[in-house]
Design an enzyme around this catalytic site. Structure first.
Site, PDB file in Angstrom:
ATOM      1  N   GLU A  39      10.270 -10.533   0.434  1.00  0.00           N
ATOM      2  CA  GLU A  39       8.858 -10.851   0.608  1.00  0.00           C
ATOM      3  C   GLU A  39       8.561 -11.237   2.055  1.00  0.00           C
ATOM      4  O   GLU A  39       9.425 -11.778   2.748  1.00  0.00           O
ATOM      5  CB  GLU A  39       8.494 -12.033  -0.291  1.00  0.00           C
ATOM      6  CG  GLU A  39       8.576 -11.731  -1.779  1.00  0.00           C
ATOM      7  CD  GLU A  39       7.525 -10.728  -2.207  1.00  0.00           C
ATOM      8  OE1 GLU A  39       6.367 -10.888  -1.809  1.00  0.00           O
ATOM      9  OE2 GLU A  39       7.873  -9.779  -2.940  1.00  0.00           O
ATOM     10  N   VAL A  63      -3.792   2.052  -4.122  1.00  0.00           N
ATOM     11  CA  VAL A  63      -3.422   1.296  -5.316  1.00  0.00           C
ATOM     12  C   VAL A  63      -3.276  -0.158  -4.896  1.00  0.00           C
ATOM     13  O   VAL A  63      -2.501  -0.471  -3.989  1.00  0.00           O
ATOM     14  CB  VAL A  63      -2.095   1.789  -5.928  1.00  0.00           C
ATOM     15  CG1 VAL A  63      -1.730   0.958  -7.160  1.00  0.00           C
ATOM     16  CG2 VAL A  63      -2.180   3.263  -6.291  1.00  0.00           C
ATOM     17  N   SER A 108      -3.147  -4.240  -6.489  1.00  0.00           N
ATOM     18  CA  SER A 108      -3.157  -5.127  -7.649  1.00  0.00           C
ATOM     19  C   SER A 108      -3.700  -6.502  -7.307  1.00  0.00           C
ATOM     20  O   SER A 108      -4.571  -7.014  -7.974  1.00  0.00           O
ATOM     21  CB  SER A 108      -1.752  -5.270  -8.212  1.00  0.00           C
ATOM     22  OG  SER A 108      -1.335  -4.015  -8.685  1.00  0.00           O
ATOM     23  N   TYR A 167      -3.002   8.452   1.657  1.00  0.00           N
ATOM     24  CA  TYR A 167      -2.809   7.235   0.868  1.00  0.00           C
ATOM     25  C   TYR A 167      -2.880   6.033   1.806  1.00  0.00           C
ATOM     26  O   TYR A 167      -2.321   6.072   2.914  1.00  0.00           O
ATOM     27  CB  TYR A 167      -1.444   7.259   0.160  1.00  0.00           C
ATOM     28  CG  TYR A 167      -1.200   6.026  -0.669  1.00  0.00           C
ATOM     29  CD1 TYR A 167      -1.839   5.866  -1.892  1.00  0.00           C
ATOM     30  CD2 TYR A 167      -0.366   5.002  -0.207  1.00  0.00           C
ATOM     31  CE1 TYR A 167      -1.652   4.710  -2.650  1.00  0.00           C
ATOM     32  CE2 TYR A 167      -0.172   3.850  -0.960  1.00  0.00           C
ATOM     33  CZ  TYR A 167      -0.819   3.713  -2.176  1.00  0.00           C
ATOM     34  OH  TYR A 167      -0.642   2.577  -2.922  1.00  0.00           O
ATOM     35  N   ASN A 192       0.191  -6.093   2.227  1.00  0.00           N
ATOM     36  CA  ASN A 192      -0.629  -7.264   1.870  1.00  0.00           C
ATOM     37  C   ASN A 192      -0.536  -8.351   2.934  1.00  0.00           C
ATOM     38  O   ASN A 192      -1.340  -9.271   2.971  1.00  0.00           O
ATOM     39  CB  ASN A 192      -0.244  -7.807   0.492  1.00  0.00           C
ATOM     40  CG  ASN A 192       1.236  -8.138   0.391  1.00  0.00           C
ATOM     41  OD1 ASN A 192       1.877  -8.428   1.399  1.00  0.00           O
ATOM     42  ND2 ASN A 192       1.779  -8.095  -0.805  1.00  0.00           N
ATOM     43  N   LYS A 239       5.065   0.636  -0.383  1.00  0.00           N
ATOM     44  CA  LYS A 239       3.738   1.259  -0.250  1.00  0.00           C
ATOM     45  C   LYS A 239       3.791   2.451   0.706  1.00  0.00           C
ATOM     46  O   LYS A 239       2.981   3.361   0.607  1.00  0.00           O
ATOM     47  CB  LYS A 239       2.724   0.229   0.245  1.00  0.00           C
ATOM     48  CG  LYS A 239       2.478  -0.870  -0.771  1.00  0.00           C
ATOM     49  CD  LYS A 239       1.578  -1.950  -0.198  1.00  0.00           C
ATOM     50  CE  LYS A 239       1.420  -3.111  -1.153  1.00  0.00           C
ATOM     51  NZ  LYS A 239       2.665  -3.905  -1.294  1.00  0.00           N
TER      52      LYS A 239
END
Ligand SMILES: *[C@@H]1O[C@H](CO)[C@@H](O)[C@H](O)[C@H]1NC(C)=O
Ligand SMILES: *[C@@H]1O[C@H](CO)[C@@H](O)[C@H](O)[C@H]1NC(C)=O
Ligand SMILES: *[C@@H]1O[C@H](CO)[C@@H](O)[C@H](O)[C@H]1NC(C)=O
Ligand SMILES: *[C@@H]1O[C@H](CO)[C@@H](O)[C@H](O)[C@H]1NC(C)=O
Length: 341
Positions: free
Chosen positions: A117, A173, A175, A222, A227, A237
């Site tokens: 992360e 995409v 979330s 795309y 994030n 991604k």
């Protein structure tokens, strides 16, 4: 007098013989270590990342990845014998799991701090200062660097075929959309100039893992928007959602220089190449109308290919591949400082 001499020299001879023997044994051991760098290495995964577990029985690294002498375990009972113990940050930071600080730690055992992360998601770090020997992350300067994907020489993957019948321009995409993120601002501004097909939880159009690539591959571009903008943070991604789908990625993340070093040549469009989203939209429409210019973004597939890492087991097996080149003595006294550097 003469008869007493031989008994006196005997212990000396014996001693020198023994020390020579020991010396050669020592040399041999050194040579053994040098010439057999792949002695067995045992790795204990203290808890599974995000609580999804996989089977570790048998010789997984050999069977799945052709890496020999590397044994993985998730059994706490192997703590006292493991060469390396891997701790995934998320569960430590939330208290779901904790470090075995009350148990004896073998002097040669290395503790690895693992996180895929970006810094913003690695909270509660200060309590872990002075405990870890190695870091394992997507960052290139981690001791064990395990990017989400990498570029390799050798092209024309026979399994790859880009769908050429595209019915839409751009898809995305997402979330966990959060208005304060840089990607949200770019999206809000870009959609004023071109239509963007948005999937994922945020737009109440969730895509299953199986449907993701076929859906994304219906569009020409795309949005591989990370994030969080952080050093070296280029996630699936890019590698999976765009490259594996055979779509040209528009990237937002680390600098163009970082993408150039990690992604194949002329394989992406970087948001920062444009002074505003109107110019970016004009460029995307230009490419959509000019097939030759668009297809230049696929030329790298003749000379390069990409590899993605998704299975935690492959990442763990990588520790063995690097084991003998990792720093022998190291302690992260300021882990938080390193994570945020
Ligand atoms: C497995 O690894 C060995 C030693 O590194 C190598 O010689 C062999 O070609 C590899 N086999 C496969 C199928 O990749
Ligand atoms: C940080 O640790 C505290 C106490 O262990 C915990 O309550 C909190 O949820 C943690 N914060 C994060 C972001 O993980
Ligand atoms: C291309 O896609 C359109 C719309 O999805 C479809 O009607 C058409 O048959 C497709 N053409 C080819 C050659 O696959
Ligand atoms: C590993 O880290 C521990 C904890 O800080 C330390 O005591 C130990 O000396 C380190 N081991 C090596 C081989 O660097």
């Amino acid at each position: 007098m003469k008869t007493s001499r031989p008994p006196a020299i005997l212990p000396v001879l014996l001693l020198s013989f023994l020390s020579t023997l020991l010396y050669y044994r020592f040399l041999n051991q050194r040579l053994y270590v040098q010439h057999h760098p792949h002695r067995n290495i045992s790795i204990l995964l203290w808890h599974w990342p995000f609580r999804h577990s996989y089977r570790l029985d048998g010789d997984r690294c050999q069977k799945m990845y052709n890496i020999s002498g590397c044994f993985l375990s998730d059994k706490a009972s192997t703590l006292s014998t493991a060469d390396v113990v891997v701790f995934h940050h998320q569960e430590l930071s939330t208290g779901l799991s904790s470090l075995p600080l009350h148990l004896d730690r073998p002097a040669s055992q290395r503790w690895v701090w693992l996180s895929m992360e970006p810094p913003v998601n690695n909270r509660n770090l200060t309590q872990f200062n002075g405990l870890f020997n190695w870091t394992m992350s997507y960052r290139r300067d981690a001791d064990i660097s395990i990017p989400y994907g990498k570029t390799l020489p050798g092209g024309d993957d026979p399994n790859f075929q880009a769908a050429l019948n595209r019915s839409c321009l751009v898809s995305w995409v997402v979330s966990r959309y959060q208005p304060h993120q840089a990607r949200a601002a770019v999206y809000q501004s870009l959609k004023k100039h071109i239509p963007i097909e948005v999937y994922g939880m945020w737009n109440k159009k969730p895509l299953s893992n199986r449907k993701l690539l076929p859906t994304v591959s219906k569009c020409l571009f795309y949005l591989s928007f990370e994030n969080s903008i952080a050093k070296d943070y280029i996630s699936e991604k890019l590698w999976r959602n765009a490259f594996q789908a055979g779509v040209v990625p528009v990237v937002l993340g680390p600098s163009r220089a970082t993408y150039e070093e990690m992604a194949p040549p002329h394989s992406f469009i970087h948001v920062s190449d444009f002074s505003n989203t109107a110019d970016l939209a004009v460029y995307l429409k230009h490419l959509a109308a000019n097939r030759q210019a668009y297809e230049k973004y696929f030329l790298w597939r003749h000379t390069h290919r990409i590899k993605t890492y998704t299975d935690w087991r492959e990442r763990l097996c990588q520790i063995c591949v690097r084991y003998h080149t990792l720093p022998a003595e190291k302690v992260y006294q300021d882990l938080e400082g390193w994570v945020n550097s």
